[in-house]
Motif scaffolding. Structure first.
Motif, PDB file in Angstrom:
ATOM      1  N   MET A  37     -26.097 -15.322   7.167  1.00 35.42           N
ATOM      2  CA  MET A  37     -26.312 -15.711   5.776  1.00 35.42           C
ATOM      3  C   MET A  37     -25.648 -17.069   5.618  1.00 35.42           C
ATOM      4  N   CYS A  38     -26.445 -18.070   5.266  1.00 29.40           N
ATOM      5  CA  CYS A  38     -25.939 -19.445   5.166  1.00 29.40           C
ATOM      6  C   CYS A  38     -26.184 -20.013   3.779  1.00 29.40           C
ATOM      7  N   PHE A  39     -25.280 -20.896   3.374  1.00 29.09           N
ATOM      8  CA  PHE A  39     -25.465 -21.703   2.174  1.00 29.09           C
ATOM      9  C   PHE A  39     -25.557 -23.144   2.660  1.00 29.09           C
ATOM     10  N   ALA A  40     -26.660 -23.799   2.350  1.00 29.11           N
ATOM     11  CA  ALA A  40     -26.890 -25.142   2.873  1.00 29.11           C
ATOM     12  C   ALA A  40     -27.330 -26.072   1.759  1.00 29.11           C
ATOM     13  N   SER A  41     -26.775 -27.292   1.780  1.00 23.97           N
ATOM     14  CA  SER A  41     -27.161 -28.269   0.764  1.00 23.97           C
ATOM     15  C   SER A  41     -28.353 -29.077   1.248  1.00 23.97           C
ATOM     16  N   GLY A  42     -29.151 -29.522   0.282  1.00 25.61           N
ATOM     17  CA  GLY A  42     -30.294 -30.365   0.581  1.00 25.61           C
ATOM     18  C   GLY A  42     -30.978 -30.790  -0.702  1.00 25.61           C
ATOM     19  N   VAL A  43     -31.795 -31.817  -0.622  1.00 26.22           N
ATOM     20  CA  VAL A  43     -32.538 -32.243  -1.808  1.00 26.22           C
ATOM     21  C   VAL A  43     -33.680 -31.275  -2.100  1.00 26.22           C
ATOM     22  N   ASP A  44     -34.100 -30.534  -1.072  1.00 25.12           N
ATOM     23  CA  ASP A  44     -35.072 -29.461  -1.245  1.00 25.12           C
ATOM     24  C   ASP A  44     -34.810 -28.414  -0.166  1.00 25.12           C
ATOM     25  N   GLU A  45     -35.501 -27.289  -0.286  1.00 28.22           N
ATOM     26  CA  GLU A  45     -35.248 -26.201   0.656  1.00 28.22           C
ATOM     27  C   GLU A  45     -35.630 -26.582   2.088  1.00 28.22           C
ATOM     28  N   ALA A  46     -36.681 -27.364   2.238  1.00 34.92           N
ATOM     29  CA  ALA A  46     -37.106 -27.775   3.585  1.00 34.92           C
ATOM     30  C   ALA A  46     -36.000 -28.570   4.282  1.00 34.92           C
ATOM     31  N   GLU A  47     -35.360 -29.479   3.544  1.00 37.67           N
ATOM     32  CA  GLU A  47     -34.264 -30.246   4.143  1.00 37.67           C
ATOM     33  C   GLU A  47     -33.090 -29.336   4.491  1.00 37.67           C
ATOM     34  N   ALA A  48     -32.779 -28.388   3.619  1.00 34.51           N
ATOM     35  CA  ALA A  48     -31.681 -27.456   3.885  1.00 34.51           C
ATOM     36  C   ALA A  48     -31.969 -26.646   5.154  1.00 34.51           C
ATOM     37  N   VAL A  49     -33.208 -26.219   5.325  1.00 29.94           N
ATOM     38  CA  VAL A  49     -33.596 -25.462   6.524  1.00 29.94           C
ATOM     39  C   VAL A  49     -33.464 -26.347   7.768  1.00 29.94           C
ATOM     40  N   ARG A  50     -33.979 -27.565   7.719  1.00 31.00           N
ATOM     41  CA  ARG A  50     -33.897 -28.471   8.883  1.00 31.00           C
ATOM     42  C   ARG A  50     -32.445 -28.716   9.281  1.00 31.00           C
ATOM     43  N   GLU A  51     -31.599 -29.000   8.295  1.00 27.98           N
ATOM     44  CA  GLU A  51     -30.183 -29.259   8.578  1.00 27.98           C
ATOM     45  C   GLU A  51     -29.502 -28.024   9.164  1.00 27.98           C
ATOM     46  N   ALA A  88     -18.235 -19.713  -4.838  1.00 32.49           N
ATOM     47  CA  ALA A  88     -17.251 -20.667  -4.311  1.00 32.49           C
ATOM     48  C   ALA A  88     -17.756 -21.297  -3.014  1.00 32.49           C
ATOM     49  N   LEU A  89     -18.370 -20.489  -2.140  1.00 24.03           N
ATOM     50  CA  LEU A  89     -18.913 -21.020  -0.879  1.00 24.03           C
ATOM     51  C   LEU A  89     -20.086 -21.963  -1.146  1.00 24.03           C
ATOM     52  N   MET A  90     -20.901 -21.620  -2.138  1.00 23.41           N
ATOM     53  CA  MET A  90     -22.018 -22.499  -2.502  1.00 23.41           C
ATOM     54  C   MET A  90     -21.491 -23.838  -3.015  1.00 23.41           C
ATOM     55  N   GLN A  91     -20.459 -23.794  -3.839  1.00 25.34           N
ATOM     56  CA  GLN A  91     -19.879 -25.032  -4.361  1.00 25.34           C
ATOM     57  C   GLN A  91     -19.299 -25.857  -3.235  1.00 25.34           C
ATOM     58  N   ARG A  92     -18.669 -25.190  -2.278  1.00 28.38           N
ATOM     59  CA  ARG A  92     -18.108 -25.902  -1.120  1.00 28.38           C
ATOM     60  C   ARG A  92     -19.217 -26.590  -0.326  1.00 28.38           C
ATOM     61  N   ALA A  93     -20.336 -25.876  -0.107  1.00 30.40           N
ATOM     62  CA  ALA A  93     -21.467 -26.469   0.616  1.00 30.40           C
ATOM     63  C   ALA A  93     -21.974 -27.714  -0.121  1.00 30.40           C
ATOM     64  N   LEU A  94     -22.008 -27.647  -1.446  1.00 33.95           N
ATOM     65  CA  LEU A  94     -22.459 -28.789  -2.234  1.00 33.95           C
ATOM     66  C   LEU A  94     -21.449 -29.938  -2.166  1.00 33.95           C
ATOM     67  N   ASP A  95     -20.173 -29.617  -2.366  1.00 39.37           N
ATOM     68  CA  ASP A  95     -19.125 -30.643  -2.362  1.00 39.37           C
ATOM     69  C   ASP A  95     -19.033 -31.368  -1.025  1.00 39.37           C
ATOM     70  N   GLU A  96     -19.213 -30.616   0.066  1.00 39.82           N
ATOM     71  CA  GLU A  96     -19.050 -31.177   1.402  1.00 39.82           C
ATOM     72  C   GLU A  96     -20.373 -31.572   2.047  1.00 39.82           C
ATOM     73  N   ASN A  97     -21.501 -31.376   1.318  1.00 40.09           N
ATOM     74  CA  ASN A  97     -22.824 -31.627   1.876  1.00 40.09           C
ATOM     75  C   ASN A  97     -22.919 -30.957   3.243  1.00 40.09           C
ATOM     76  N   ALA A  98     -22.686 -29.645   3.239  1.00 39.38           N
ATOM     77  CA  ALA A  98     -22.501 -28.910   4.483  1.00 39.38           C
ATOM     78  C   ALA A  98     -23.376 -27.664   4.552  1.00 39.38           C
ATOM     79  N   VAL A  99     -23.357 -27.073   5.741  1.00 42.62           N
ATOM     80  CA  VAL A  99     -23.937 -25.750   5.968  1.00 42.62           C
ATOM     81  C   VAL A  99     -22.770 -24.795   6.162  1.00 42.62           C
ATOM     82  N   ILE A 100     -22.706 -23.769   5.342  1.00 41.83           N
ATOM     83  CA  ILE A 100     -21.641 -22.774   5.426  1.00 41.83           C
ATOM     84  C   ILE A 100     -22.251 -21.462   5.899  1.00 41.83           C
ATOM     85  N   VAL A 101     -21.741 -20.911   6.997  1.00 42.73           N
ATOM     86  CA  VAL A 101     -22.164 -19.587   7.438  1.00 42.73           C
ATOM     87  C   VAL A 101     -21.238 -18.591   6.738  1.00 42.73           C
ATOM     88  N   ALA A 102     -21.802 -17.871   5.776  1.00 41.45           N
ATOM     89  CA  ALA A 102     -21.004 -16.974   4.941  1.00 41.45           C
ATOM     90  C   ALA A 102     -20.831 -15.597   5.570  1.00 41.45           C
TER      91      ALA A 102
END
Length: 112
Positions: A37-51, A88-102
């Motif tokens: 289960m991951c939380f990933a930032s992106g401008v759209d879902e496709a970018e989040a998946v690619r990253e 909180a993990l979602m906010q962290r992914a957004l703040d850090e422009n990251a992929v978080i494995v939750a």
């Protein structure tokens, strides 16, 4: 003259990634794969998946399939309950422009 920072278009997407086995993947002995289960930032879902797929490949895993569950707002609109820890993990992914494995759930068994 100070330039105003543009508001970020980044959003956080909830993704469920199935991975197979690969040497050095860090999965428990006897596991046939896992669900992440991951939380990933992106401008759209496709970018989040690619990253997410790119990061998981760099981490010596073998991504097989990705299912998107949308943004926090989309999940809430669907009636999903999102606990404070997830938020909180979602906010962290957004703040850090990251992929978080939750969460990681290994699969065991022959798959027959």
């Amino acid at each position: 003259m100070k330039m105003k920072k543009k508001p970020s278009r980044q959003q956080v997407y909830t993704l469920l990634v199935q991975i197979g086995r690969k040497e050095g993947d860090g999965l428990p002995e006897g596991a046939t794969g896992a669900a992440l289960m991951c939380f990933a930032s992106g401008v759209d879902e496709a970018e989040a998946v690619r990253e997410t797929v790119a990061i998981l490949k760099q981490a010596d895993t073998a991504p097989l399939d990705v299912t998107g569950y949308g943004t926090l707002a989309e999940r809430e609109a669907q009636g999903h309950e999102v606990d404070p820890e997830e938020r909180a993990l979602m906010q962290r992914a957004l703040d850090e422009n990251a992929v978080i494995v939750a969460q990681m759930t290994p699969f065991f068994g022959s798959g027959d």
